[in-house]
Scaffold this motif. Structure first.
Motif, PDB file in Angstrom:
ATOM      1  N   ILE A   1       0.824  -1.204   0.000  1.00 30.85           N
ATOM      2  CA  ILE A   1       0.000   0.000   0.000  1.00 30.85           C
ATOM      3  C   ILE A   1       0.866   1.265   0.000  1.00 30.85           C
ATOM      4  O   ILE A   1       0.505   2.271  -0.618  1.00 30.85           O
ATOM      5  CB  ILE A   1      -0.968  -0.012   1.209  1.00 30.85           C
TER       6      ILE A   1
ATOM      7  N   HIS B   1     -16.155   7.261   0.891  1.00 37.67           N
ATOM      8  CA  HIS B   1     -16.175   6.826   2.298  1.00 37.67           C
ATOM      9  C   HIS B   1     -16.158   5.297   2.366  1.00 37.67           C
ATOM     10  O   HIS B   1     -17.020   4.662   2.966  1.00 37.67           O
ATOM     11  CB  HIS B   1     -17.393   7.408   3.021  1.00 37.67           C
TER      12      HIS B   1
ATOM     13  N   GLN C   1     -13.560   2.867   7.259  1.00 40.04           N
ATOM     14  CA  GLN C   1     -13.921   3.425   8.559  1.00 40.04           C
ATOM     15  C   GLN C   1     -12.740   3.270   9.513  1.00 40.04           C
ATOM     16  O   GLN C   1     -12.040   4.234   9.746  1.00 40.04           O
ATOM     17  CB  GLN C   1     -15.206   2.787   9.098  1.00 40.04           C
ATOM     18  N   CYS C   2     -12.460   2.066   9.990  1.00 38.19           N
ATOM     19  CA  CYS C   2     -11.315   1.932  10.890  1.00 38.19           C
ATOM     20  C   CYS C   2     -10.008   1.862  10.108  1.00 38.19           C
ATOM     21  O   CYS C   2      -8.946   2.114  10.660  1.00 38.19           O
ATOM     22  CB  CYS C   2     -11.451   0.727  11.806  1.00 38.19           C
TER      23      CYS C   2
ATOM     24  N   ARG D   1     -15.560  15.033   3.438  1.00 41.29           N
ATOM     25  CA  ARG D   1     -14.744  13.820   3.326  1.00 41.29           C
ATOM     26  C   ARG D   1     -13.769  13.754   4.509  1.00 41.29           C
ATOM     27  O   ARG D   1     -13.364  14.772   5.054  1.00 41.29           O
ATOM     28  CB  ARG D   1     -13.990  13.787   1.986  1.00 41.29           C
ATOM     29  N   ARG D   2     -13.371  12.556   4.830  1.00 41.45           N
ATOM     30  CA  ARG D   2     -12.736  12.326   6.119  1.00 41.45           C
ATOM     31  C   ARG D   2     -11.282  12.755   6.216  1.00 41.45           C
ATOM     32  O   ARG D   2     -10.472  12.483   5.326  1.00 41.45           O
ATOM     33  CB  ARG D   2     -12.801  10.836   6.471  1.00 41.45           C
TER      34      ARG D   2
ATOM     35  N   ASP E   1      -8.709   9.663   6.520  1.00 41.66           N
ATOM     36  CA  ASP E   1      -8.299   8.849   5.376  1.00 41.66           C
ATOM     37  C   ASP E   1      -6.855   9.073   4.947  1.00 41.66           C
ATOM     38  O   ASP E   1      -6.227   8.169   4.394  1.00 41.66           O
ATOM     39  CB  ASP E   1      -9.209   9.142   4.180  1.00 41.66           C
TER      40      ASP E   1
ATOM     41  N   LEU F   1      -4.655   6.567   6.739  1.00 39.42           N
ATOM     42  CA  LEU F   1      -5.114   5.180   6.630  1.00 39.42           C
ATOM     43  C   LEU F   1      -5.021   4.663   5.201  1.00 39.42           C
ATOM     44  O   LEU F   1      -4.651   3.512   4.960  1.00 39.42           O
ATOM     45  CB  LEU F   1      -6.550   5.045   7.151  1.00 39.42           C
ATOM     46  N   LEU F   2      -5.357   5.509   4.232  1.00 38.55           N
ATOM     47  CA  LEU F   2      -5.312   5.057   2.839  1.00 38.55           C
ATOM     48  C   LEU F   2      -3.887   4.816   2.350  1.00 38.55           C
ATOM     49  O   LEU F   2      -3.668   4.067   1.405  1.00 38.55           O
ATOM     50  CB  LEU F   2      -5.968   6.088   1.920  1.00 38.55           C
ATOM     51  N   ARG F   3      -2.946   5.475   2.977  1.00 43.54           N
ATOM     52  CA  ARG F   3      -1.561   5.318   2.554  1.00 43.54           C
ATOM     53  C   ARG F   3      -0.843   4.223   3.333  1.00 43.54           C
ATOM     54  O   ARG F   3       0.350   4.042   3.179  1.00 43.54           O
ATOM     55  CB  ARG F   3      -0.816   6.640   2.734  1.00 43.54           C
ATOM     56  N   GLY F   4      -1.563   3.524   4.186  1.00 44.08           N
ATOM     57  CA  GLY F   4      -0.911   2.498   4.983  1.00 44.08           C
ATOM     58  C   GLY F   4      -0.046   3.086   6.080  1.00 44.08           C
ATOM     59  O   GLY F   4       0.906   2.457   6.529  1.00 44.08           O
TER      60      GLY F   4
ATOM     61  N   HIS G   1     -12.751   4.566  16.741  1.00 47.47           N
ATOM     62  CA  HIS G   1     -11.998   3.485  16.122  1.00 47.47           C
ATOM     63  C   HIS G   1     -12.706   3.127  14.826  1.00 47.47           C
ATOM     64  O   HIS G   1     -13.008   1.961  14.572  1.00 47.47           O
ATOM     65  CB  HIS G   1     -11.882   2.295  17.086  1.00 47.47           C
ATOM     66  N   GLY G   2     -12.969   4.152  14.027  1.00 50.07           N
ATOM     67  CA  GLY G   2     -13.663   3.983  12.756  1.00 50.07           C
ATOM     68  C   GLY G   2     -14.869   4.895  12.629  1.00 50.07           C
ATOM     69  O   GLY G   2     -15.441   5.029  11.559  1.00 50.07           O
TER      70      GLY G   2
ATOM     71  N   SER H   1     -15.090   8.160  12.794  1.00 52.04           N
ATOM     72  CA  SER H   1     -14.890   9.423  12.080  1.00 52.04           C
ATOM     73  C   SER H   1     -15.057  10.670  12.936  1.00 52.04           C
ATOM     74  O   SER H   1     -15.402  11.734  12.406  1.00 52.04           O
ATOM     75  CB  SER H   1     -15.860   9.531  10.878  1.00 52.04           C
TER      76      SER H   1
ATOM     77  N   ILE I   1     -21.314   9.640   6.395  1.00 49.55           N
ATOM     78  CA  ILE I   1     -20.812   8.858   7.522  1.00 49.55           C
ATOM     79  C   ILE I   1     -21.953   8.130   8.223  1.00 49.55           C
ATOM     80  O   ILE I   1     -21.800   6.985   8.654  1.00 49.55           O
ATOM     81  CB  ILE I   1     -19.989   9.761   8.452  1.00 49.55           C
TER      82      ILE I   1
END
Lengths: 154, 784, 278
Positions: free
Chosen positions: A75, A95, A98-99, B16-17, B20, B23-26, B504-505, B507, B672
């Motif tokens: 990733i 979206h 979430q976690c 938008r969050r 992210d 989290l999206l980038r690891g 923990h998710g 938002s 959300i």
């Protein structure tokens, strides 16, 4: 110990590892690529999914030594020059996380699915993600995101 | 009180969050991603038996193994504990509360009970060493089935009590028996809701560091950093002020990461002894026995009604498995549903009894919905049974009984602040097109298709937003239900928010920033929300029970109001007007009638920090803390419908459509909210069709991996249709909780649909979950 | 999650693999690893030596060979599924390979690894059985071709000798035969609760039929009573009613033995109907 050499996110690595070290732990513990997560012990959840030569693979079901000569993408290697990959952008827009724990695996599974040409509609996407479990989102937004990135209807 | 009238702004939009980006980038900071210099790994040895005397623990081979730093038995570490792992909810005065230490000493009482620990230089070596620990067990009789644990000859989990009965708790109005006697129709049904395994995709883990001064830092995959700190003091004897608990990114919880599990104190005790940081993360198979389960409850539910379908009484008796020990709030989980056994209906006579029961199984505790899915399941299934009995349409029957006027005080004693159950159901029916479904169903029946369809309904209300502290005290919950927030302007105008919630998710970094941004008139990007670290957030009661927005969010709002109040004073002073002469809109104070005389709140913040010209006696700085104790619970409600397709030859049953209409008050972020509904519904659907934690009669877990406990994938599910109606809650933002509503509603909607699909064959019930085999058997039973 | 330790050797050729297998009592071959590694991670399997044949590229192929098709044992499921040769001439194999596990499994798992594992819940053994396929193995004394009927001998047991390597799978071209692999699973990624492979020759009446059952016993099984009934002129319904005859299917989390028998009958009828429709 065995030597193994492979490329991860464009960087070549030459390591000495124990044969029993799973690829996911080699990535996490030896290379510090902690974006790839461990979620189960029966190859069921797909949180550990990475790309091997562009195709999705569960890195918990590969030994590190089996990565010899291969090109891996985790990733961390998906965004280019700080720019998110279209699938990452779509996840953000829709979206689809979430976690975030299943997300790296889910994103890479989706990238592989789209690149293989199999993401033809919502049903195909759902089946194509059968190997990736999420507990938070109920998948609805994930399917929307992948459909959007693939340019198809959900 | 209606919702605050504010100019349309960022609240109510699908921002938008912020979460992210990492989290999206690891780049998430999940516990297993963290390392510290000198870190060692803890491995836990667990009992393979549901009940066994521990005759001896031999650590010689483990201690001699490669890379092993230490190994300890329960007896070795007994002096580390000032107290046992507490249960914070002794629901009755005479509740039987076993002492519970992080490691068992004399006996193991469930499969998975921790018995010894090893510490090694690597994860793999810890695993190898754990295998070398020799525990001599003497297997003892055990009972895993909640219906058998109260038999006279049932093996006892805690022999000192002489019984497996943990408690009996009752809530009832006068004269329920009389109401039942007087009724035209009485319908009684029995239901079993099996074990569910919460199965957050991130397994649990901790990383403990104790420095030479005795300061403890615990990173934990937890939903409750504040509660952890509080309880760790009780268990370890370390003052709270020397304990810092950090919940980094946490990969889902669903209630299973609320508890104070033994591994946290163990890791701290070991870090203290060894002078090195200690990390532990669960393997999934460990999680299945070592982390709490949900449900495992048997109900007998009775409705008494007139022949026109007015329900005059509800009576519920339930036997609730606690497992082998009482986890943090386990006895109270059934109680969380105790006041809503009338659901969204007006039922004047009310009786609810819970019996908590020990079994030789993994302890149970909160799992998404925590007591309310259990209640809603038995209510909504029995509604359909009553409808069949009276030959009234099930939707019509619900309508006849809906609460119509709000606020409404239920027979159970609590007051629902707002709602409009008819409007919610109307919207559902508009979206559903029930006629088309019935036409399809009729056509398939006429053709005799193998695949039949059915539609099922679930109208619910729920009680969340835990909780008014006085009520918690009255029901013997050990701590309060308030929450806290600090809103702090930095000198140059950005805003730092500290919240006592612990997402923990969910938002909160985004939704709380939206609230503050709109309230203070700053940009969402100017607001930073800090959570999950007891060093930054000293006050809080964490995240569970759909409380974060309705308690934490209102605390936030109150803190914001205080900040605005102080800023108003500064501006009035500097513009030389009275405070009443100032209007505040979109972040700017302006003089009424002379709007060119104005000052932004950010400018006021700067002034507050330079303190060159503040009113006499005013403290510099522009920040405020509010601690908010909600006066009432939160009462979201909704109407859901599920459509299933049943293959009558194989029993294979698929959800093909799901429509959810929910009233969660004023929406902060619609996208959300939808995400929470999707996720919650999915867990309810999974409970209806796929998931079952199976124990044999002795308490051996049979579904031990994610290959046999069936968390569904995207391939098993359809996309969802969601909609909302809105009645404002009685709080300044008009908001209600949403995190658990989907799980509360969905399982009965799905099972009602399965029964509807087979009603023409005479099927009236299918057990939970409706596996292909159970569906097939239900069909076979009526065929013969 | 973490396997016990083991020695690891990379085989440079099949002969080298055979030699390495001979050096240890409990050496196991590693190809895609998607049958072996899951067992090792749970420490249910603890071989002291793994011989990695996964890099032997020349064992990955799909070739026409007269009336037959030869599939290299190390051909990955995804390549079996995509093979134009199989799609044209023996589509039951390509179709079923596309059903194994999930996409990630199919990107690494191999047909040889799956067949050599001998799991009665695997899909491909039933297909090879219904095709009267052949499994070609190589050992110290050379090659042998083992008929599918003789290959699967028990739960996780095959006719493979400890120092033999499965090198090729041979299946017939189906020409005009109808086929079906009808699978029922709890979730899409799961092993079959029960599945049926059917190959039916003949246009009006059935000339030849092969029906094989997945997860109905210790190995994939031929439903010979069904086959005989079909050739004897029975209707699909009547023939399928015999599908569970002589079987003792397992009871597990997905289904009881009794229910599996029922499913075998229903899915056999459906498989026959689908085969006829092709």
């Amino acid at each position: 110990m065995r030597r193994v050499a492979f490329t991860a996110n464009g960087t070549r690595h030459d390591l000495e590892i124990e044969p029993r070290e799973l690829l996911v732990y080699v990535l996490r513990d030896r290379l510090g690529l902690t974006g790839t997560n461990v979620g189960c012990d029966t190859s069921s959840c797909g949180a550990c999914t990475v790309l091997v030569n562009g195709e999705s693979v569960k890195s918990c079901t590969m030994l590190g030594v089996q990565a010899e000569g291969l090109e891996l993408t985790t990733i961390e290697g998906l965004a280019r020059n700080g720019e998110l990959h279209p699938v990452q952008r779509a996840f953000h827009e829709h979206h689809a996380l979430q976690c975030g724990y299943c997300t790296p695996g889910m994103v890479l599974a989706a990238v592989s699915l789209i690149d293989s040409g199999a993401a033809t509609d919502g049903d195909a996407i759902r089946h194509g993600l059968e190997g990736n479990l999420c507990r938070c989102t109920g998948y609805h937004n994930i399917v929307e995101a992948v459909a959007s990135a693939a340019g198809v209807t959900s | 009180m209606t919702a605050l009238e504010t100019a349309p702004g960022v609240v109510g939009t699908s921002v938008r969050r912020k979460e992210d980006a990492s989290l999206l980038r690891g780049r998430g900071t999940f516990v297993d991603n963290l390392t510290l210099p000198g870190m060692v790994y803890m491995g836990v040895v667990r009992s393979p038996y549901p009940h066994a005397r521990i005759a001896s623990v031999n650590l010689d081979a483990a201690r001699a193994a490669e890379g092993v730093v230490a190994a300890f038995s329960g007896a070795d570490l007994a002096d580390e504990w000032k107290g046992g792992l507490p249960c914070a909810w002794p629901v009755t005065e005479d509740i039987r509360m076993p002492v519970h230490y992080p490691l068992a000493i004399d006996a193991a009482r469930y499969q998975g009970d921790p018995v010894a620990v090893v510490v090694a230089e690597s994860r793999a070596l810890a695993k190898d060493a754990a295998e070398l620990v020799e525990v001599e067990y003497e297997s003892l009789p055990s009972v895993g089935d909640v219906t058998k644990a109260l038999d006279d000859d049932a093996p006892l989990v805690h022999s000192e009590f002489g019984t497996n009965e943990c408690y009996v708790w009752k809530l009832e109005t006068d004269d329920v028996p009389a109401a039942i006697d007087a009724a035209d129709v009485v319908v009684t049904r029995r239901y079993f809701q099996p074990r569910l395994i919460p199965n957050a995709i991130e397994p649990r883990g901790v990383l403990a560091q104790v420095d030479p001064t005795g300061d403890v830092t615990l990173w934990s995959a937890t939903q409750t950093p504040h509660i952890q700190r509080f309880v760790l003091q009780l268990v370890l004897g370390v003052p709270e002020s020397k304990i810092r608990v950090i919940a980094p990114d946490v990969g889902g919880g669903f209630g299973s990461k609320i508890q104070v599990y033994g591994e946290g104190p163990l890791a701290i005790a070991l870090a203290r002894r060894l002078g090195r940081p200690v990390k532990w993360t669960e393997e999934r198979a460990e999680n299945y026995v070592g982390t709490i389960h949900g449900r495992d409850v048997v109900h007998e539910l009775t409705f008494a009604a007139t022949k026109d379908g007015d329900i005059t009484a509800v009576k519920s008796e339930a036997w609730c498995a606690m497992g082998a020990y009482l986890e943090l709030v386990a006895p109270g989980i059934p109680l969380l549903g105790a006041w809503i056994y009338s659901g969204p209906y007006e039922i004047p006579n009310y009786s609810v009894t819970f019996t908590g029961v020990f079994t030789h199984t993994t302890p149970t505790d909160a799992y998404r919905g925590a007591g309310r899915p259990e209640a809603t399941y038995v209510l909504e299934r029995t509604m359909d049974a009553l409808a069949r009995e009276l030959e009234i349409d099930p939707v019509e029957l619900r309508r006849r009984n809906f609460v119509k006027e709000f606020p409404h005080t239920m027979a159970s004693g609590l007051t629902i602040d707002s709602g409009d159950y008819h409007a919610t159901l109307d919207r559902l029916l508009e979206r559903l097109d029930l006629d088309a479904i019935r036409d399809d169903q009729a056509a398939r029946r006429a053709r005799g298709d193998a695949k039949q369809i059915g539609v099922g309904f679930s109208t619910y209300n729920e009680m969340c937003g835990l909780a008014p502290s006085r009520i918690l005290g009255a029901i013997r919950y050990a701590v309060g239900g308030w929450d806290a927030s600090t809103v702090r302007f930095q000198p140059l105008g950005s805003v730092q928010v500290v919240t006592g919630t612990s997402p923990h998710g969910q938002s909160h970094e985004t939704t709380f920033a939206q609230i503050v941004a709109e309230q203070l008139g700053v940009g969402v990007d100017d607001v930073e929300v800090i959570h999950g670290d007891t060093a930054a957030s000293q006050l809080g009661m964490d995240t569970y029970g759909s409380r974060s927005l309705t308690v934490g969010g209102i605390a936030l709002w109150h803190a914001g109001e205080k900040v605005i109040g102080k800023a108003r004073q500064i501006v009035a002073h500097q513009l030389e007007v009275s405070e009443e002469d100032l209007e505040f809109e979109n972040g700017t104070f302006s003089v009424k009638g002379s709007p060119d005389r104005n000052m932004t709140i950010q400018a006021a913040a700067f002034e507050a920090h330079t303190a060159h010209n503040l009113p006499d006696g005013m403290e510099p700085g522009l920040e405020a803390t509010a601690v908010y104790d909600p006066p009432n619970f939160s009462w979201p409600a909704g109407a859901h419908a599920a459509v299933v397709e049943v293959d009558t030859e194989t029993g294979d049953t698929r959800l093909i459509r799901y429509v959810a209409v929910d009233d969660v008050g004023n929406p902060v972020n619609p996208q959300i909210i939808d995400g929470q509904v999707h996720g919650g519904v999915t867990q309810g659907v999974a409970a209806a069709l796929y998931e079952e934690g199976v124990y044999d009669e002795e308490g051996n877990l049979l579904t031990t991996t994610m290959a046999t406990y069936l968390v569904p994938s995207a391939a098993e599910l359809p996309s969802y249709e969601t909609d909302r109606t809105e009645t404002a809650a009685e709080n300044p933002l008009g908001v209600k909780g949403v995190g658990e509503t989907g799980t509360i509603a969905a399982a009965p909607a799905v099972i009602n649909a399965v029964v509807d699909a087979l009603s023409h064959l005479g099927v009236t019930d299918v057990p939970l979950p409706a596996t292909p085999e159970r569906v097939w058997k239900a069909i076979e039973e009526v065929r013969t | 999650m973490i396997p016990a330790g083991f020695d690891y050797e990379v085989a440079e050729s099949v002969d080298h693999a055979i030699e390495l297998l001979g050096t240890s009592d409990d050496a196991k071959l590693l190809a895609g690893g998607h049958s072996l590694l899951p067992a090792m991670k749970l420490r249910l399997a603890r071989p002291s030596r793994l011989v990695d044949i996964g890099r032997l590229e020349d064992l990955s192929y799909v070739k026409e060979d007269g009336d037959a098709i030869a599939i290299g044992a190390l051909t990955k499921h995804k390549d079996v599924a995509a093979s134009p040769v199989l799609r044209e001439h023996c589509a039951i194999v390509s179709h079923t390979a596309g059903q194994v596990g999930d996409p990630q499994v199919r990107h690494r798992g191999t047909i040889g690894g799956s067949l050599a594992h001998g799991d009665p819940a695997s899909d491909l053994p039933s297909v090879i059985l219904a095709l009267h396929g052949e499994l070609v193995t190589r050992g110290p004394s050379g090659d042998r071709a083992i008929p599918a009927e003789e290959f699967f001998t028990g739960v996780w047991q095959t006719a493979l000798q400890p120092n033999e390597v499965l090198v090729e799978v041979r299946v017939p071209k189906l020409a005009a035969a109808g086929w079906s692999y009808t699978k029922m699973a709890r979730r899409s990624q799961d092993w079959a609760t029960v599945a049926v492979a059917a190959v039916v020759h003949g246009n009006g009446s059935v000339e030849r039929a092969a029906v094989a059952l997945t997860n109905m016993g210790a190995t994939s099984l031929r439903a010979t009573a069904v086959e005989e009934a079909l050739v004897g002129g029975a209707s699909f319904e009547d023939a399928a009613a015999l599908a569970a005859d002589g079987t003792e299917p397992p009871t597990d989390h997905a289904a009881s033995s009794e229910f599996r028998k029922h499913l075998a009958r229903v899915l056999t009828r459906r498989a026959l109907e689908e085969a006829r429709s092709r």
